[in-house]
Scaffold this motif. Structure first.
Motif, PDB file in Angstrom:
ATOM      1  N   GLY A  60      -7.750   2.002  -7.093  1.00 17.75           N
ATOM      2  CA  GLY A  60      -7.755   1.608  -8.391  1.00 17.75           C
ATOM      3  C   GLY A  60      -7.320   0.299  -8.849  1.00 17.75           C
ATOM      4  O   GLY A  60      -6.997   0.082 -10.034  1.00 17.75           O
ATOM      5  N   ARG A  61      -7.085  -0.330  -7.791  1.00 21.36           N
ATOM      6  CA  ARG A  61      -6.720  -1.884  -7.978  1.00 21.36           C
ATOM      7  C   ARG A  61      -5.257  -1.982  -8.835  1.00 21.36           C
ATOM      8  O   ARG A  61      -5.483  -2.726  -9.912  1.00 21.36           O
ATOM      9  N   PRO A  62      -4.385  -1.186  -8.340  1.00 22.08           N
ATOM     10  CA  PRO A  62      -3.107  -1.112  -9.164  1.00 22.08           C
ATOM     11  C   PRO A  62      -2.343  -2.584  -9.041  1.00 22.08           C
ATOM     12  O   PRO A  62      -2.606  -3.439  -8.090  1.00 22.08           O
ATOM     13  N   GLU A  63      -1.562  -2.706 -10.076  1.00 19.65           N
ATOM     14  CA  GLU A  63      -0.574  -3.847 -10.173  1.00 19.65           C
ATOM     15  C   GLU A  63       0.235  -3.647  -8.839  1.00 19.65           C
ATOM     16  O   GLU A  63       0.633  -5.091  -8.392  1.00 19.65           O
ATOM     17  N   VAL A  64       0.793  -2.830  -8.580  1.00 17.51           N
ATOM     18  CA  VAL A  64       1.704  -2.584  -7.182  1.00 17.51           C
ATOM     19  C   VAL A  64       1.506  -1.383  -6.785  1.00 17.51           C
ATOM     20  O   VAL A  64       0.978  -0.306  -7.304  1.00 17.51           O
ATOM     21  N   ILE A  65       1.972  -1.477  -5.514  1.00 16.40           N
ATOM     22  CA  ILE A  65       1.966  -0.250  -4.462  1.00 16.40           C
ATOM     23  C   ILE A  65       3.064  -0.067  -3.911  1.00 16.40           C
ATOM     24  O   ILE A  65       3.974  -1.015  -3.458  1.00 16.40           O
ATOM     25  N   PHE A  66       3.882   1.391  -4.141  1.00  9.88           N
ATOM     26  CA  PHE A  66       4.982   1.308  -3.444  1.00  9.88           C
ATOM     27  C   PHE A  66       5.130   2.248  -2.411  1.00  9.88           C
ATOM     28  O   PHE A  66       4.144   3.571  -2.544  1.00  9.88           O
ATOM     29  N   GLY A  67       5.799   1.988  -1.381  1.00  7.41           N
ATOM     30  CA  GLY A  67       5.583   2.940  -0.156  1.00  7.41           C
ATOM     31  C   GLY A  67       7.100   3.335   0.283  1.00  7.41           C
ATOM     32  O   GLY A  67       8.070   2.695   0.231  1.00  7.41           O
ATOM     33  N   ASP A  68       7.260   4.798   0.267  1.00  5.07           N
ATOM     34  CA  ASP A  68       8.368   5.265   0.657  1.00  5.07           C
ATOM     35  C   ASP A  68       8.430   5.831   2.159  1.00  5.07           C
ATOM     36  O   ASP A  68       7.894   6.792   2.433  1.00  5.07           O
ATOM     37  N   GLU A  69       8.875   4.721   3.007  1.00  6.96           N
ATOM     38  CA  GLU A  69       8.792   5.071   4.371  1.00  6.96           C
ATOM     39  C   GLU A  69       7.458   5.400   4.750  1.00  6.96           C
ATOM     40  O   GLU A  69       7.121   6.566   5.388  1.00  6.96           O
TER      41      GLU A  69
END
Length: 241
Positions: free
Chosen positions: A159-168
């Motif tokens: 979705g071409r997000p502003e930011v990607i968060f990765g949890d481990e």
């Protein structure tokens, strides 16, 4: 002079849980567009809480979280969910794929849930980039752990997000597969301009980032730019003494 915009900014954020547990204590930090940031700290330092507050999965007790120009602390459901779906992608340690759906449908699922028309050309390019072209009809159970995490990464970016968060995001992977996934994250920052914020306990994983932000007892405890695994490891040793 070009001003670099913070995609996500936390301003004096505090998060207190029932029983008086203060997981975050006046944290102010920004995450710039087109950068890769690792978040590290001892167990119980507030890493996951910071991630959840930054992503709008948890609301702070005090302070502000500004995501894509909006103070998300002022939003209530369903507006908050709509903002997350429009601006945020997630990559979890446990992959969180839907077993009954194909690779293709997993990748497009967030956009369909958001009621937006999926960009199928971009989705196909992503699957090529993560090395899964031709596996669109496979189900998650037919893939290795590393392949499932690659699907999760494609889904987060679709979705071409502003930011990607990765949890481990590499926590459940073997060393070689983890390196491959980290290499993909690095490529998406460098080639696509993605913004990635990743919680990790692994100094070698953190060394792929542009910056490492350290937490201790719910407070910021410094940062490293262009970190090496050795520098990160030394800093972590100091924080756990």
């Amino acid at each position: 002079m070009v001003l670099v915009r913070d995609v996500v900014e936390l301003v004096e954020v505090t998060r207190v849980y029932p029983g008086g547990v203060r997981a975050l204590d006046g944290v102010s930090v920004g995450f710039e567009k087109g950068t890769f940031t690792a978040v590290m700290g001892p167990s119980g330092s507030g890493k996951s809480t910071l991630l959840h507050c930054a992503a709008g999965l948890d609301l702070p007790t005090g302070g502000q979280v500004v995501l894509a120009g909006q103070d998300i602390g002022t939003l209530r459901e369903p507006k908050l969910t709509a903002v997350r779906r429009a601006h945020v992608g997630f990559v979890f340690q446990s992959f969180n794929l839907v077993d009954s759906l194909s690779v293709w449908d997993n990748v497009l699922l967030p956009q369909r849930l958001a009621g937006t028309r999926p960009d199928q050309r971009w989705a196909r390019e992503l699957l090529e980039r993560v090395g899964l072209a031709g596996r669109e009809r496979a189900r998650p159970g037919q893939l290795s752990g590393g392949q499932q995490q690659r699907v999760a990464l494609a889904r987060a970016l679709a979705g071409r997000p502003e930011v990607i968060f990765g949890d481990e995001p590499t926590g459940a992977l073997d060393l070689a597969t983890g390196r491959a996934v980290l290499g993909l994250l690095r490529r998406f920052v460098d080639e696509v301009g993605a913004t990635i914020v990743m919680v990790t306990h692994d100094p070698a994983a953190a060394a792929w980032a542009d910056r490492v932000v350290f937490l201790a007892d719910g407070r910021l405890a410094g940062e490293l730019r262009s970190p090496s695994a050795e520098q990160v490891s030394r800093r972590m040793t100091e924080l756990t003494r």
